[in-house]
Design an enzyme around this catalytic site. Structure first.
Site, PDB file in Angstrom:
ATOM      1  N   ASP A  32      11.056  37.529  55.537  1.00 15.91           N
ATOM      2  CA  ASP A  32      10.906  38.698  54.922  1.00 15.91           C
ATOM      3  C   ASP A  32      10.517  38.860  53.499  1.00 15.91           C
ATOM      4  OD1 ASP A  32      11.179  41.877  54.607  1.00 15.91           O
ATOM      5  OD2 ASP A  32      11.456  41.656  56.782  1.00 15.91           O
ATOM      6  N   THR A  93       2.998  48.831  61.660  1.00 20.06           N
ATOM      7  CA  THR A  93       1.633  49.356  61.404  1.00 20.06           C
ATOM      8  C   THR A  93       2.026  50.855  61.468  1.00 20.06           C
ATOM      9  OG1 THR A  93       1.269  49.229  63.748  1.00 20.06           O
ATOM     10  CG2 THR A  93       0.283  47.615  61.965  1.00 20.06           C
ATOM     11  N   THR A 129       1.038  46.379  66.688  1.00 16.24           N
ATOM     12  CA  THR A 129       0.137  47.377  67.630  1.00 16.24           C
ATOM     13  C   THR A 129      -0.691  47.634  66.322  1.00 16.24           C
ATOM     14  OG1 THR A 129       1.888  48.097  68.803  1.00 16.24           O
ATOM     15  CG2 THR A 129       0.086  49.289  68.707  1.00 16.24           C
ATOM     16  N   GLU A 163      13.039  50.375  72.689  1.00 12.14           N
ATOM     17  CA  GLU A 163      14.196  50.556  71.901  1.00 12.14           C
ATOM     18  C   GLU A 163      15.333  50.852  73.111  1.00 12.14           C
ATOM     19  OE1 GLU A 163      14.375  52.328  68.233  1.00 12.14           O
ATOM     20  OE2 GLU A 163      12.297  52.609  68.130  1.00 12.14           O
ATOM     21  N   LEU A 261       9.399  61.456  84.334  1.00  9.94           N
ATOM     22  CA  LEU A 261       9.126  62.872  84.713  1.00  9.94           C
ATOM     23  C   LEU A 261      10.313  63.725  84.245  1.00  9.94           C
ATOM     24  CD1 LEU A 261       7.206  62.409  87.968  1.00  9.94           C
ATOM     25  CD2 LEU A 261       6.078  63.297  85.851  1.00  9.94           C
ATOM     26  N   ARG A 262      11.037  63.450  83.266  1.00  7.08           N
ATOM     27  CA  ARG A 262      12.143  64.379  83.091  1.00  7.08           C
ATOM     28  C   ARG A 262      11.613  65.513  81.797  1.00  7.08           C
ATOM     29  NH1 ARG A 262      17.527  61.838  81.405  1.00  7.08           N
ATOM     30  NH2 ARG A 262      17.672  61.643  83.663  1.00  7.08           N
ATOM     31  N   CYS A 271       6.854  54.527  67.580  1.00  9.80           N
ATOM     32  CA  CYS A 271       5.571  54.232  68.231  1.00  9.80           C
ATOM     33  C   CYS A 271       4.796  55.133  69.100  1.00  9.80           C
ATOM     34  CB  CYS A 271       6.077  53.258  69.406  1.00  9.80           C
ATOM     35  SG  CYS A 271       6.899  51.601  68.796  1.00  9.80           S
ATOM     36  N   LYS A 274       2.583  57.663  66.693  1.00 12.16           N
ATOM     37  CA  LYS A 274       1.662  57.075  65.664  1.00 12.16           C
ATOM     38  C   LYS A 274       0.554  56.460  66.499  1.00 12.16           C
ATOM     39  CE  LYS A 274       3.251  52.685  65.041  1.00 12.16           C
ATOM     40  NZ  LYS A 274       2.438  51.515  65.115  1.00 12.16           N
TER      41      LYS A 274
END
Length: 447
Positions: A32, A93, A129, A163, A261-262, A271, A274
């Site tokens: 990093d 991204t 992505t 997540e 479907l809730r 994610c 965007k």
């Protein structure tokens, strides 16, 4: 000789991927450009909350007592290039400021920083992505700028992490997709993922554009399904129907399925929002914008849910101003089992009510620190009970298990008014009503 793996970018995706690769038995070096992040990881700590990740890191980080030592971290690009046979690019991204398009600057910078150091055969694997067409462009750059020339090859291997389940999704994925241009690249990636493939995980080999499109297509489909049931919730509100019963009924159809479907206040996070916007932007650049115009309405439905939750809270308080009203908000993270508050619907609703004069107090099991950084002017409590104390209305906006297990009677003793609005349709209406609460949920006016 076993492959050596590097992971470039040690945020949410990279830290998880690095730890998982070490768990699969590889020697791994993570890189990093932020020294503080590297120092944190070298201590076996993580910069985010993700179930199981800290434990997995501490199992492998070199220098920690009892660890395998298979996982190290560095700031040195030359060390990474010399160490690795396969280099995974796991940088962010984000959405460009003021635009729908994806910001590719982090990916471009990673490839540009690594390429000059690749003097021998290497496979660079993108996991970020990206807009379709990026891999082809980056492959050309790599071949032109790496001393190894054609020996420095590119592949694309999109991530599908959820997540809250990222460790499981990396070690036991439901599919592995690789976009490659040579048998060598495919062979190396089959070696990397030999363990999950042996367990039965499908290994799908594609070209570059298809591999890039898989992630954005999957996210667009999920966003569409979520927004569809939220659109049905709006119709149920108008017609007096119950969207939870509706979802159960249509979910029994195998062609539709029950997942996602809730109905509620919609999706958020770093994610889905965007990614669908970047997909629209890229389709426009390719001259295929008409194909994705439906995603504009998906985005609109999703954002509209937040305003509808605010209006539901206003109605619960008598239909007037929020001024002087005390509002408890249960939830700050965009989803449970995460501390991620990026584009969080819960925090957005809390912020809107606060800006309209409400005295808002927020509690979240894991997202408090991040929430304070984004919305420092909101009130925060260290427990659900403390957040509800003196509240005129309680909003349930992130479906943590802790909130499902709350004692309605105990909360009722400290609330100024027993009024609960379930923005996630995740609580038991009868349980709360038996304790004397007025329960109201989105899309369920008669529930």
């Amino acid at each position: 000789m076993s492959l050596k793996i590097t992971v470039i970018g040690t945020g949410y995706l990279g830290a998880t991927h690095a730890a998982a690769m070490a768990e699969l038995g590889f020697e791994v070096l993570g890189l990093d450009v932020v020294p503080e992040k590297i120092a944190l990881l070298q201590r076996g700590e993580v910069p985010m909350y993700e179930p199981g990740l800290r434990e997995l890191l501490r199992k492998h980080v070199a220098g920690l007592e009892g660890a395998t030592g298979r996982l190290r971290f560095t700031l040195d690009w030359a060390e990474v290039a010399e160490f690795g046979d396969v280099h995974f690019v796991c940088v962010n991204t984000p959405q460009k400021h003021g635009e729908y398009a994806a910001d590719m600057s982090y990916v471009d910078a990673a490839i540009a920083s690594l390429a000059p150091h690749l003097t021998g055969p290497a496979l660079v694997v993108g996991k970020s992505t990206v807009p379709v067409g990026s891999a082809d462009r980056l492959a050309g750059y790599l071949a032109a700028h790496a001393p190894a020339g054609a020996g420095a090859e590119l592949a694309w291997n999109p991530e599908f992490l959820r997540e809250g389940f990222a460790v499981e999704d990396t070690l036991h994925p439901d599919r592995i997709v690789v976009g490659v241009r040579s048998e060598r690249a495919e062979k190396l990636l089959r070696e990397v993922y030999a363990t999950p493939v042996a367990e039965g995980t499908p290994f799908v080999v594609t070209d570059f554009p298809t591999a890039e499109l898989v992630k954005t297509s999957a996210n667009s489909f999920l966003a569409t399904k979520i927004s569809f049931i939220n659109a049905m919730a709006e119709v149920c509100e108008a017609a007096g129907g119950d969207v939870a019963q509706l979802a159960e009924a249509i979910g029994h159809d195998d062609r539709i399925g029950k997942k996602f479907l809730r109905a509620g206040i919609g999706f958020g996070g770093g994610c889905l929002p965007k990614d669908i916007r970047a997909f629209m932007a890229r389709a426009g650049e390719l001259g295929a914008d008409q194909a994705l115009t439906f995603l504009r309405e998906i985005d609109s439905i999703n954002m509209r849910r937040r305003g509808q939750m605010v209006e539901m809270a206003r109605e619960a308080l008598g239909g007037g101003s929020f001024l002087g009203k005390r509002v408890a908000v249960l939830g700050a993270a965009f989803k449970p089992d995460s501390d991620d508050v990026r584009d969080s619907p819960a925090l957005n609703v809390a912020g809107q009510i606060h800006l309209q004069g409400g005295q808002v107090t927020v509690y979240d099991p894991k997202g408090m620190d991040n929430a304070r950084r984004v919305f420092p002017t909101l009130g925060y409590a260290d427990s659900a009970l403390a957040a509800v104390r003196g509240a005129d209305v309680v909003l349930h906006l992130t479906e943590w298990r802790e909130f499902r297990e709350l004692d309605p009677a105990e909360l009722g003793e400290v609330a100024a008014a027993k009024v609960l609005l379930d923005g996630r349709n995740a609580l038991d209406p009868q349980r709360w009503r038996r304790a004397g609460w007025t329960y109201r949920a989105m899309g369920r006016p008669t529930a």
